[in-house]
Design a protein around this motif. Sequence first.
Motif, PDB file in Angstrom:
ATOM      1  N   LEU A  25      23.152 116.836  50.120  1.00  0.00           N
ATOM      2  CA  LEU A  25      24.010 115.937  50.163  1.00  0.00           C
ATOM      3  C   LEU A  25      23.255 115.285  52.638  1.00  0.00           C
ATOM      4  CD1 LEU A  25      26.880 114.430  50.140  1.00  0.00           C
ATOM      5  CD2 LEU A  25      27.581 115.979  51.475  1.00  0.00           C
ATOM      6  N   HIS A  85      18.622 101.827  49.010  1.00  0.00           N
ATOM      7  CA  HIS A  85      18.109 103.346  49.077  1.00  0.00           C
ATOM      8  C   HIS A  85      18.950 103.088  46.928  1.00  0.00           C
ATOM      9  CE1 HIS A  85      21.639 104.224  50.449  1.00  0.00           C
ATOM     10  NE2 HIS A  85      21.270 103.907  52.104  1.00  0.00           N
ATOM     11  N   GLN A  86      18.073 104.787  46.806  1.00  0.00           N
ATOM     12  CA  GLN A  86      18.797 104.948  45.343  1.00  0.00           C
ATOM     13  C   GLN A  86      19.983 105.719  45.486  1.00  0.00           C
ATOM     14  OE1 GLN A  86      16.730 107.815  43.224  1.00  0.00           O
ATOM     15  NE2 GLN A  86      17.437 106.635  41.351  1.00  0.00           N
ATOM     16  N   SER A  87      20.386 106.115  46.988  1.00  0.00           N
ATOM     17  CA  SER A  87      21.647 106.764  47.265  1.00  0.00           C
ATOM     18  C   SER A  87      22.729 106.066  47.264  1.00  0.00           C
ATOM     19  CB  SER A  87      21.209 107.972  48.248  1.00  0.00           C
ATOM     20  OG  SER A  87      20.491 108.220  48.891  1.00  0.00           O
ATOM     21  N   GLU A 109      26.071 105.212  49.914  1.00  0.00           N
ATOM     22  CA  GLU A 109      25.823 105.369  50.861  1.00  0.00           C
ATOM     23  C   GLU A 109      27.463 105.423  51.167  1.00  0.00           C
ATOM     24  OE1 GLU A 109      25.325 103.714  55.420  1.00  0.00           O
ATOM     25  OE2 GLU A 109      23.336 103.889  53.325  1.00  0.00           O
ATOM     26  N   THR A 116      23.809 102.046  44.811  1.00  0.00           N
ATOM     27  CA  THR A 116      22.365 102.470  44.545  1.00  0.00           C
ATOM     28  C   THR A 116      22.035 100.858  44.937  1.00  0.00           C
ATOM     29  OG1 THR A 116      20.890 103.450  43.297  1.00  0.00           O
ATOM     30  CG2 THR A 116      22.509 102.671  42.286  1.00  0.00           C
ATOM     31  N   LEU A 142      25.731 110.997  52.169  1.00  0.00           N
ATOM     32  CA  LEU A 142      24.493 109.466  51.677  1.00  0.00           C
ATOM     33  C   LEU A 142      24.235 110.738  50.098  1.00  0.00           C
ATOM     34  CD1 LEU A 142      21.459 108.924  53.950  1.00  0.00           C
ATOM     35  CD2 LEU A 142      23.002 107.116  52.624  1.00  0.00           C
ATOM     36  N   PHE A 143      25.208 110.822  48.771  1.00  0.00           N
ATOM     37  CA  PHE A 143      25.337 110.889  48.223  1.00  0.00           C
ATOM     38  C   PHE A 143      23.857 111.288  47.323  1.00  0.00           C
ATOM     39  CE2 PHE A 143      29.681 110.876  49.292  1.00  0.00           C
ATOM     40  CZ  PHE A 143      30.196 112.212  48.588  1.00  0.00           C
ATOM     41  N   PRO A 144      22.265 111.534  46.713  1.00  0.00           N
ATOM     42  CA  PRO A 144      21.522 111.000  46.378  1.00  0.00           C
ATOM     43  C   PRO A 144      21.692 110.909  45.329  1.00  0.00           C
ATOM     44  CG  PRO A 144      20.762 113.316  47.142  1.00  0.00           C
ATOM     45  CD  PRO A 144      22.635 113.226  47.775  1.00  0.00           C
ATOM     46  N   TYR A 145      20.898 110.244  44.877  1.00  0.00           N
ATOM     47  CA  TYR A 145      21.439 109.467  43.385  1.00  0.00           C
ATOM     48  C   TYR A 145      21.428 110.287  42.238  1.00  0.00           C
ATOM     49  CZ  TYR A 145      22.523 105.995  39.436  1.00  0.00           C
ATOM     50  OH  TYR A 145      22.945 105.341  38.430  1.00  0.00           O
TER      51      TYR A 145
END
Length: 289
Positions: free
Chosen positions: A16, A34-36, A38, A69, A90-93
Motif C-alpha cells: 500500500l 493506473h490500476q490502483s 486511489e 481503476t 493507493l490500494f493496488p488492484y
Amino acid sequence: MAGDKHELIQLDELPLHIKIHHHRNDSEVPAHWHQSIELSFTIRGQIDHFIIGGVDHQTHPGEILIVNTQIVHSVRNRIHTKDDLMLTLLFPYPLVLQVFPKIDQYFFELGSLSKLSLQQVAQYHHLQDLLTQITDIKLGKESDFKNIELTILSYQVLETLLKYFLKPRKNNSQLSHNLVITGHLRNALDYIQGHYQEPFSLQEIADSCHLARQYLQRIFRENMGCTLGEYIKNYRAQKAYQELTTTTNTFTAVAMNNGFSGVRSLNRAMVNNYGQTSRQIREGSSAPD
C-alpha cells in the motif's frame, strides 16, 4: 507532485502506498491513470482542480475523493497556503481483488454528503477519522509499531469503502470499455509527448491512433477534462517551464525547443499557466548561472 513536498512509503507487509502532501507552490499532476484504487483526503487547504473522469472537483477540508481503476485523473492546484495538507492512499488492484474477489463487478462511489444515505454519512465521518489517524501516525515519531498501526488503519479504510460505498457496474463491458478508452488516450499522449517540439495537427494525432479526429477529440475531452489543443499547450508550457528553471538557454532557444513559434507565444503560455513571464520565472528560479 511538482512543487510539493511528500514522502512515499511502501509497507513491507502490505503493498500500500501512503503519500503526505505539503503544498508550497503551484502543483500539478498531469492526466494519467493506473490500476490502483486511489483515495484523496484534504486535511487542510484545498485542491482547486482535481479532475476525475472529466469531472472537475474543488476540494475543501475533510473532503474525500476516490479514483476507480483505469479512470483518467489529474490535479492542478494554484490556491495554496503554507498550511495545506493532503493525504493520498493507493490500494493496488491485486490487493483489493484478493480481499474482495468480486471487485470487477463493482466500482466505488463517494458522492457529496447531501446525496448519501444516513448510514453512508456516518461511515463517511468514520473514514475521515481513520484517515486523520493515518496522517497523524505517518507524521508522528518513529516507533516499532508504526507500520502495523498504519496497516490496520488502512485495512479498515478499505473495509469501510467495500461495505458502504460500492455500486454494481452495469455489466462487465464497462471495465473493458474503460481499458479501450485509456488505450486510445495513451496512444494520443505518446504521440504528443514524442512530437511536442515540432508542429503537428490534430488530424496527425488521430491518424497515428487510427481513429477519426472527431471521435478522438470527444473521448479526450470527456476523460481528460480538457481539449486536445489545451493539453498540447499545457504540456509544451510545462516542458518550457522546466527548461527555464533548470538551464540558462536563451528564451528563443526555450521557445524553439518546446514547439512555440517564438518568445511572444512562449511568454503568453507562461503567463496563462504560471502567472509570470519567462523572465520572471527565470529570475525566480535556481537555474545554474
